[in-house]
Enzyme design. Structure first.
Site, PDB file in Angstrom:
ATOM      1  CD  GLU A 182      -2.855  -1.179   2.328  1.00 18.60           C
ATOM      2  OE1 GLU A 182      -2.865  -0.236   3.139  1.00 18.60           O
ATOM      3  OE2 GLU A 182      -3.709  -2.080   2.282  1.00 18.60           O
TER       4      GLU A 182
ATOM      5  N   GLY B  28       1.130   3.521   2.060  1.00 21.34           N
ATOM      6  CA  GLY B  28       1.682   3.775   3.404  1.00 21.34           C
ATOM      7  C   GLY B  28       2.801   2.838   3.796  1.00 21.34           C
TER       8      GLY B  28
ATOM      9  N   GLY C  29       5.101  -1.156   2.545  1.00 20.99           N
ATOM     10  CA  GLY C  29       5.082  -2.508   1.993  1.00 20.99           C
ATOM     11  C   GLY C  29       5.780  -3.526   2.875  1.00 20.99           C
TER      12      GLY C  29
ATOM     13  N   PRO D 209       7.990 -17.797   0.683  1.00 21.64           N
ATOM     14  CG  PRO D 209       8.557 -19.270   2.428  1.00 21.64           C
ATOM     15  CD  PRO D 209       7.458 -18.330   1.948  1.00 21.64           C
TER      16      PRO D 209
ATOM     17  CD  GLU E  61       6.393 -12.464  -3.823  1.00 29.11           C
ATOM     18  OE1 GLU E  61       5.437 -12.780  -3.099  1.00 29.11           O
ATOM     19  OE2 GLU E  61       6.622 -11.299  -4.194  1.00 29.11           O
TER      20      GLU E  61
ATOM     21  CD  GLN F 240      46.557  -9.680 -13.327  1.00 32.94           C
ATOM     22  OE1 GLN F 240      46.810  -8.569 -12.850  1.00 32.94           O
ATOM     23  NE2 GLN F 240      47.260 -10.748 -13.019  1.00 32.94           N
TER      24      GLN F 240
ATOM     25  N   GLY G  22       9.309  -8.371  -3.282  1.00 35.88           N
ATOM     26  CA  GLY G  22       9.307  -9.727  -2.709  1.00 35.88           C
ATOM     27  C   GLY G  22       9.825  -9.722  -1.278  1.00 35.88           C
TER      28      GLY G  22
HETATM   29  C1  LIG Z   1       8.465  -2.870  -9.801  1.00 36.76           C
HETATM   30  C2  LIG Z   1       7.794  -3.297  -8.535  1.00 36.76           C
HETATM   31  C3  LIG Z   1       6.878  -4.335  -8.554  1.00 36.76           C
HETATM   32  C4  LIG Z   1       6.206  -4.713  -7.398  1.00 36.76           C
HETATM   33  N1  LIG Z   1       5.233  -5.677  -7.456  1.00 36.76           N
HETATM   34  C5  LIG Z   1       4.441  -5.879  -6.368  1.00 36.76           C
HETATM   35  C6  LIG Z   1       3.292  -6.726  -6.452  1.00 36.76           C
HETATM   36  O1  LIG Z   1       3.001  -7.323  -7.502  1.00 36.76           O
HETATM   37  N2  LIG Z   1       2.499  -6.852  -5.352  1.00 36.76           N
HETATM   38  C7  LIG Z   1       2.788  -6.218  -4.168  1.00 36.76           C
HETATM   39  O2  LIG Z   1       2.019  -6.383  -3.230  1.00 36.76           O
HETATM   40  N3  LIG Z   1       3.875  -5.415  -4.061  1.00 36.76           N
HETATM   41  C8  LIG Z   1       4.700  -5.225  -5.121  1.00 36.76           C
HETATM   42  N4  LIG Z   1       5.774  -4.387  -5.034  1.00 36.76           N
HETATM   43  C9  LIG Z   1       6.046  -3.722  -3.765  1.00 36.76           C
HETATM   44  C10 LIG Z   1       7.273  -4.230  -3.041  1.00 36.76           C
HETATM   45  O3  LIG Z   1       7.066  -5.527  -2.550  1.00 36.76           O
HETATM   46  C11 LIG Z   1       7.596  -3.205  -1.944  1.00 36.76           C
HETATM   47  O4  LIG Z   1       8.079  -2.042  -2.591  1.00 36.76           O
HETATM   48  C12 LIG Z   1       8.598  -3.712  -0.941  1.00 36.76           C
HETATM   49  O5  LIG Z   1       8.050  -4.729  -0.146  1.00 36.76           O
HETATM   50  C13 LIG Z   1       9.104  -2.594  -0.019  1.00 36.76           C
HETATM   51  O6  LIG Z   1       8.035  -1.896   0.522  1.00 36.76           O
HETATM   52  P1  LIG Z   1       8.024  -0.289   0.438  1.00 36.76           P
HETATM   53  O7  LIG Z   1       8.280   0.112  -0.968  1.00 36.76           O
HETATM   54  O8  LIG Z   1       6.793   0.209   1.077  1.00 36.76           O
HETATM   55  O9  LIG Z   1       9.276   0.161   1.276  1.00 36.76           O
HETATM   56  P2  LIG Z   1       9.321   0.418   2.864  1.00 36.76           P
HETATM   57  O10 LIG Z   1       8.591  -0.638   3.591  1.00 36.76           O
HETATM   58  O11 LIG Z   1       8.954   1.834   3.126  1.00 36.76           O
HETATM   59  O12 LIG Z   1      10.867   0.233   3.102  1.00 36.76           O
HETATM   60  C14 LIG Z   1      11.840   1.130   2.572  1.00 36.76           C
HETATM   61  C15 LIG Z   1      13.222   0.611   2.924  1.00 36.76           C
HETATM   62  O13 LIG Z   1      13.379   0.694   4.327  1.00 36.76           O
HETATM   63  C16 LIG Z   1      14.128  -0.365   4.797  1.00 36.76           C
HETATM   64  N5  LIG Z   1      13.361  -1.095   5.839  1.00 36.76           N
HETATM   65  C17 LIG Z   1      12.012  -1.235   5.967  1.00 36.76           C
HETATM   66  N6  LIG Z   1      11.699  -1.976   7.017  1.00 36.76           N
HETATM   67  C18 LIG Z   1      12.875  -2.343   7.588  1.00 36.76           C
HETATM   68  C19 LIG Z   1      13.243  -3.109   8.723  1.00 36.76           C
HETATM   69  N7  LIG Z   1      12.324  -3.720   9.497  1.00 36.76           N
HETATM   70  N8  LIG Z   1      14.555  -3.259   8.996  1.00 36.76           N
HETATM   71  C20 LIG Z   1      15.494  -2.688   8.225  1.00 36.76           C
HETATM   72  N9  LIG Z   1      15.221  -1.944   7.147  1.00 36.76           N
HETATM   73  C21 LIG Z   1      13.932  -1.769   6.821  1.00 36.76           C
HETATM   74  C22 LIG Z   1      14.474  -1.248   3.616  1.00 36.76           C
HETATM   75  O14 LIG Z   1      15.734  -0.906   3.114  1.00 36.76           O
HETATM   76  C23 LIG Z   1      13.423  -0.881   2.587  1.00 36.76           C
HETATM   77  O15 LIG Z   1      13.890  -1.111   1.281  1.00 36.76           O
HETATM   78  C24 LIG Z   1       6.503  -4.047  -6.173  1.00 36.76           C
HETATM   79  C25 LIG Z   1       7.453  -3.027  -6.142  1.00 36.76           C
HETATM   80  C26 LIG Z   1       8.084  -2.630  -7.292  1.00 36.76           C
HETATM   81  C27 LIG Z   1       9.054  -1.485  -7.229  1.00 36.76           C
END
Ligand SMILES: Cc1cc2nc3c(=O)[nH]c(=O)nc-3n(C[C@H](O)[C@H](O)[C@H](O)COP(=O)(O)OP(=O)(O)OC[C@H]3O[C@@H](n4cnc5c(N)ncnc54)[C@H](O)[C@@H]3O)c2cc1C
Length: 384
Positions: free
Chosen positions: A132, A134, A136, A246, A248, A285, A369
């Protein structure tokens, strides 16, 4: 040249045959169309049907649901061959190993019969909606709600970054059925998007890579869905996600591995041709050392990935090993691609060169993922 594509320990004769015909199919039907897909930022629907007709979608589903009754090793072949062909446009992993497998694993036989045959034939395109605006990483904190009224759920909220989101007919959606709860309030509901009142797709998002893969924002405004679209029981969604992730993550790792191997192959070819200072780049090299490191990374990672596929096929892949596979493979993929791009010089920065596209496409592998930082948290749990 070192053979990076030798037969896998987990491949039987049928899987080898499947790989050969898929490789031919991708070379003739996907590779020539990929520039158009990248331009229009989505794969044409007819390609999904073509792939489905030939058995290249959801092969691990049971025959009664349109599959070929194989196992994950066939899905693994698809991920690898897409990586070798350089096709990141086609959101197969999200459609098959992810969305279809949620339905197979948690759906009733009636639900499976309603959606899976269409997903295997390519008539229905699948997506998974967890993330979402807010956040992921913190999936317990999702805010999209599904409130039960009579025989319907009424869904409100939004999702973002959803792969196949523009094309999807069937979306496995993570919602809060009990917003007062954290993880225990999450459920998975299947959305059929055709003529669905209150459902709206937002922009096809502009990304720095993977241009042919459609990535969408989705909006839900009093969307009414039959209660029969709930997967499993209310409140089980978070557990279902943890059980399914897992697979995925292994699919992502397989794509990373194949891409790494392909990058090495094309770079070896390039440095043997390109001349500088009256010798080939391979004569330096530094080039040999860089490529030796790339090859070592690919070979060592291949051994672990193969072990994970074998474990997963026999039902024993742990969350920790899947997290190691995902984080390690995608980190190595990005390192290898960076080195390979550098060895292409300025041409490596030109989009018409495959290495440039592969480099840009790879970056997101460390984010989706489950970000690799989240993978490390999961891995570290095994150390307590
Ligand atoms: C091209 C693309 C395709 C996608 N496809 C899908 C899809 O099909 N379905 C779906 O549901 N989602 C999808 N996503 C979403 C993706 O899974 C999320 O972007 C991801 O899980 C990260 O969530 P966020 O972007 O909200 O980042 P945030 O949760 O805001 O995190 C930002 C960064 O903070 C750090 N962070 C966050 N929490 C922690 C923690 N506990 N400890 C340490 N560091 C942390 C990490 O470095 C992270 O990268 C997709 C994203 C992209 C860019």
């Amino acid at each position: 040249m070192y053979d990076l594509r030798s037969r896998r320990s987990w491949e039987n004769d049928d899987a080898v045959q499947f790989r050969d015909s898929l490789r031919r199919f991708l070379a003739t039907e996907a590779v020539p169309r990929d520039p158009t897909w990248r331009e229009q930022k989505r794969v044409d629907r007819d390609f999904w049907r073509q792939a489905g007709e030939l058995g290249f979608l959801c092969p691990s589903l049971p025959v009664e649901y349109g599959g070929s009754d194989t196992n994950f090793s066939f899905e693994a072949v698809i991920e690898e061959e897409l990586g070798y062909a350089g096709i990141t446009s086609f959101g197969h992993a999200v459609h098959g190993p992810i969305a279809a497998h949620y339905i197979l694993r948690y759906g009733t036989p009636e639900q499976c019969l309603r959606w899976l045959p269409g997903m295997a034939s390519g008539e229905l395109i699948g997506a998974i909606g967890m993330t979402e605006p807010g956040g992921g990483s913190d999936l317990q904190a999702i805010r999209t709600t599904a409130r039960r009224t009579g025989d319907r759920y009424v869904i409100n909220g939004s999702k973002t970054f959803i792969t196949n989101g523009q094309n999807a007919d069937v979306i496995v959606l993570a919602v809060k059925t009990d917003p007062s709860q954290g993880a225990r309030g999450v459920s998975m509901i299947v959305l059929e998007t055709n003529d669905l009142a209150g459902f709206r797709r937002g922009r096809n998002l502009h990304k720095i890579g993977m241009h042919g893969s459609d990535t969408a924002e989705l909006f839900f405004d009093d969307v009414r869905v039959p209660i029969g679209n709930l997967l499993g029981e209310e409140g089980q969604g978070f557990i279902q996600m943890m059980e399914s992730l897992p697979q995925e993550r292994l699919a992502i790792a397989l794509g990373a591995q194949a891409t790494m191997e392909r990058a090495i192959e094309i770079t070896v070819e390039y440095v043997n041709e390109r001349q500088a200072f009256r010798q080939t780049l391979m004569d330096f090299q530094n080039t040999r050392f860089q490529l030796a490191e790339c090859l070592s990374n690919a070979c060592v990672n291949r051994a672990f990935i193969d072990q994970c596929v074998t474990q997963h096929v026999s039902g024993g892949l742990s969350t920790v090993d899947a997290s190691i596979a995902k984080a390690w493979s995608t980190d190595r993929q990005c390192e290898v691609l960076d080195k390979c791009l550098q060895l292409h010089g300025g041409y490596g920065f030109m989009e018409e060169y495959p290495i440039a596209r592969m480099y840009a496409d790879a970056r997101v592998q460390r984010i989706y993922g489950g970000a690799n930082e989240i993978m490390k948290e999961l891995i570290a749990r095994a150390l307590r």
